[in-house]
Design a protein around this motif. Sequence first.
Motif, PDB file in Angstrom:
ATOM      1  N   LEU A   1     -16.489   9.890 -42.182  1.00 18.88           N
ATOM      2  CA  LEU A   1     -17.259   8.761 -41.680  1.00 18.88           C
ATOM      3  C   LEU A   1     -18.748   9.082 -41.749  1.00 18.88           C
ATOM      4  O   LEU A   1     -19.152  10.237 -41.559  1.00 18.88           O
ATOM      5  N   PRO A   2     -19.586   8.090 -42.002  1.00 19.09           N
ATOM      6  CA  PRO A   2     -21.026   8.343 -42.142  1.00 19.09           C
ATOM      7  C   PRO A   2     -21.665   8.935 -40.894  1.00 19.09           C
ATOM      8  O   PRO A   2     -22.641   9.682 -40.992  1.00 19.09           O
ATOM      9  N   ARG A   3     -21.130   8.607 -39.707  1.00 21.86           N
ATOM     10  CA  ARG A   3     -21.655   9.154 -38.462  1.00 21.86           C
ATOM     11  C   ARG A   3     -20.520   9.230 -37.450  1.00 21.86           C
ATOM     12  O   ARG A   3     -19.534   8.490 -37.542  1.00 21.86           O
TER      13      ARG A   3
ATOM     14  N   SER B   1     -17.912   6.844 -31.363  1.00 22.33           N
ATOM     15  CA  SER B   1     -17.506   7.022 -29.963  1.00 22.33           C
ATOM     16  C   SER B   1     -17.180   5.675 -29.341  1.00 22.33           C
ATOM     17  O   SER B   1     -17.954   4.727 -29.453  1.00 22.33           O
ATOM     18  N   ASP B   2     -16.018   5.605 -28.698  1.00 27.76           N
ATOM     19  CA  ASP B   2     -15.685   4.466 -27.855  1.00 27.76           C
ATOM     20  C   ASP B   2     -15.476   4.983 -26.436  1.00 27.76           C
ATOM     21  O   ASP B   2     -15.880   6.104 -26.102  1.00 27.76           O
TER      22      ASP B   2
ATOM     23  N   PRO C   1     -15.727  12.613 -30.325  1.00 23.06           N
ATOM     24  CA  PRO C   1     -16.149  11.615 -31.320  1.00 23.06           C
ATOM     25  C   PRO C   1     -15.351  11.775 -32.614  1.00 23.06           C
ATOM     26  O   PRO C   1     -14.990  12.882 -33.022  1.00 23.06           O
ATOM     27  N   MET C   2     -15.076  10.661 -33.260  1.00 17.93           N
ATOM     28  CA  MET C   2     -14.298  10.672 -34.489  1.00 17.93           C
ATOM     29  C   MET C   2     -15.227  10.832 -35.683  1.00 17.93           C
ATOM     30  O   MET C   2     -16.221  10.116 -35.812  1.00 17.93           O
TER      31      MET C   2
ATOM     32  N   LEU D   1     -19.704   2.113 -28.683  1.00 17.46           N
ATOM     33  CA  LEU D   1     -20.494   2.500 -27.515  1.00 17.46           C
ATOM     34  C   LEU D   1     -21.575   3.537 -27.827  1.00 17.46           C
ATOM     35  O   LEU D   1     -22.548   3.653 -27.078  1.00 17.46           O
ATOM     36  N   HIS D   2     -21.413   4.292 -28.904  1.00 18.64           N
ATOM     37  CA  HIS D   2     -22.436   5.284 -29.221  1.00 18.64           C
ATOM     38  C   HIS D   2     -23.730   4.625 -29.704  1.00 18.64           C
ATOM     39  O   HIS D   2     -24.788   5.256 -29.710  1.00 18.64           O
TER      40      HIS D   2
END
Length: 373
Positions: free
Chosen positions: A18-20, A23-24, A34-35, A150-151
């Motif tokens: 993933l590019p960044r 977070s949920d 974080p994923m 949420l992040h």
Amino acid sequence: MSSDRITSVRLSSVLLPLPRPISDAKVFTGRQRPMTEVALLFAAIGTEQGLAGLGFGYSKRAGGPGQYAHAAEIAPELIGEDPSDIAKLWTKLMWAGASVGRGGLAAQAIAPLDIALWDLKAKRAGLPLAKLIGAHRDSVRCYDTSGGFLHAPVEEVLTNATASLESGIGGIKIKVGHPDAGVDLARVTAVREHLGDDVALMVDANQQWDRTSARRMCRELDRFGLTWIEEPLDAHDAEGHAALARAFDTPIATGEMLTSVGEHRELIRAGAADVLQPDAPRIGGITPFLRLATLADLHHLKLAPHYAMEIHLHLAATYPSEGWVEHFDWLEPLFNERMTISDGRMLVPDRPGLGLTTSDKTEEWTTDSIEVR
């Protein structure tokens, strides 16, 4: 009797970065990290007549290697079979691994194989998958989720929402479930004011509230004219979701985390969802999804399949009542094709099957593969 037979099954384990980090609420409450990547399982099925079907499933965080290992064990069951006998083959695959269950990882490992068989069948007919199954519409309302985590600071969420709407997407979903309820309400207020009252807005709590907190938050959120409140409680708390559905005007949506038709049936029996959100790769593929869709329609529920828009666009188009499909751009690098979006709707491709071919990136991100003959 069909003269065609399955001659090969190729399985590929793919790790999509993933590019960044994402977070949920589960990250903010300390349940998860974080994923940073998504694990995918691709299946390519070949036949004597030279036809090929493509399917895929996924796992966020742990589970990808397990799905790949289980699929590799059961895939030989398909060799020599008629690829058109999809329901029979789904049952055969399920019983091949029944000792580890009929849901969870066992079902998710079947999904790419089942989806590939449906893709192949539609290609044989020269039809898009939705048309093969029987479409009620040629496009489906779509909403965006990937810009509302949420992040992201609220200013970024507003910018993302504007960009989504300008691209033709029809609704916006943002994440809630922050440990500070005031933060949630401030973000929802800002997004609603930014969008105005005429744009569909959904919120997703990702199972983070207990029953007391959920009642309080749903009471507060009722005033925003939301399209739905998603997963306010633990995914398996059918009774709790049902109580919220009875108590509040805003529809309750849930179901994405369940991994079998049986689990969804319990939601439906309890009256736990106004909007059902099944995920074909999670419940075992298109075959069980269609069974569940029939059950949901009999109970007059709305349908908004979770994630994997490349698959769920076709399935949502076959549901009798108008629903939603979730726009996530995360998987786009894996395919050469793109979904067409216009006037708030995602258009069903006119290409046969799912209408997908894998990109060079898919090969680059493949960590393991096996071919069964």
